[in-house]
Write a protein that holds these residues in place. Structure first.
Motif, PDB file in Angstrom:
ATOM      1  N   GLN A 171      51.470  43.883  38.673  1.00  0.00           N
ATOM      2  CA  GLN A 171      51.876  43.651  37.291  1.00  0.00           C
ATOM      3  C   GLN A 171      52.525  42.278  37.118  1.00  0.00           C
ATOM      4  O   GLN A 171      52.255  41.581  36.139  1.00  0.00           O
ATOM      5  N   SER A 207      49.804  39.741  37.307  1.00  0.00           N
ATOM      6  CA  SER A 207      49.001  39.789  36.090  1.00  0.00           C
ATOM      7  C   SER A 207      49.712  39.076  34.941  1.00  0.00           C
ATOM      8  O   SER A 207      49.101  38.310  34.194  1.00  0.00           O
ATOM      9  N   TRP A 208      51.014  39.325  34.795  1.00  0.00           N
ATOM     10  CA  TRP A 208      51.788  38.628  33.759  1.00  0.00           C
ATOM     11  C   TRP A 208      51.794  37.126  33.987  1.00  0.00           C
ATOM     12  O   TRP A 208      51.593  36.348  33.046  1.00  0.00           O
ATOM     13  N   TYR A 225      44.631  39.702  31.035  1.00  0.00           N
ATOM     14  CA  TYR A 225      45.565  39.771  32.150  1.00  0.00           C
ATOM     15  C   TYR A 225      46.886  40.448  31.814  1.00  0.00           C
ATOM     16  O   TYR A 225      47.608  40.860  32.715  1.00  0.00           O
ATOM     17  N   PRO A 285      49.355  43.349  30.980  1.00  0.00           N
ATOM     18  CA  PRO A 285      49.309  44.813  31.136  1.00  0.00           C
ATOM     19  C   PRO A 285      49.311  45.600  29.826  1.00  0.00           C
ATOM     20  O   PRO A 285      48.601  46.610  29.732  1.00  0.00           O
ATOM     21  N   ASN A 342      45.798  45.686  28.654  1.00  0.00           N
ATOM     22  CA  ASN A 342      45.005  46.555  29.514  1.00  0.00           C
ATOM     23  C   ASN A 342      45.211  48.022  29.132  1.00  0.00           C
ATOM     24  O   ASN A 342      44.266  48.806  29.101  1.00  0.00           O
ATOM     25  N   LEU A 344      40.234  45.227  38.520  1.00  0.00           N
ATOM     26  CA  LEU A 344      40.954  44.124  39.153  1.00  0.00           C
ATOM     27  C   LEU A 344      40.005  43.075  39.722  1.00  0.00           C
ATOM     28  O   LEU A 344      40.256  41.872  39.590  1.00  0.00           O
ATOM     29  N   LYS A 368      38.854  40.804  37.051  1.00  0.00           N
ATOM     30  CA  LYS A 368      39.923  39.886  36.653  1.00  0.00           C
ATOM     31  C   LYS A 368      40.066  38.746  37.655  1.00  0.00           C
ATOM     32  O   LYS A 368      40.273  37.600  37.273  1.00  0.00           O
TER      33      LYS A 368
END
Length: 90
Positions: free
Chosen positions: A9, A12-13, A45, A47, A50, A63, A66
């Motif tokens: 996470q 992703s952030w 990207y 969350p 998503n 994933l 991504k």
């Protein structure tokens, strides 16, 4: 397991923010069209986006997709785009 999820996470952030910044730089320095594309791709990207995709649209982006998209975005930004040329001149 919980540490892995937290690391994913955070990553992703961070990558979402990087793509968002590249989008803003493209809008300001290059042209609004590629900047807008980067802004929309940055949503992949984050969350919360998503979660929205999973709940409202019924699918979530895997994933691996991504990661591949991230590699393509980095290569395009540094190699082909006008923003990459501006970075080289600095």
């Amino acid at each position: 397991m919980k540490d892995n999820l937290l690391a994913l996470q955070i990553g992703s952030w961070l990558f979402g923010i990087v793509v968002l910044v590249v989008g803003v730089l493209n809008i300001v320095l290059v042209h609004p069209v590629p900047g807008t594309v980067y802004l929309l791709l940055s949503l992949v990207y984050f969350p919360p986006a998503n979660t929205y995709f999973r709940q409202k649209l019924g699918f979530s982006i895997p994933l691996l997709v991504k990661i591949i998209l991230g590699i393509i975005l980095i290569m395009f930004t540094l190699g082909v785009s006008d923003l990459g040329d501006m970075i080289d001149k600095l």
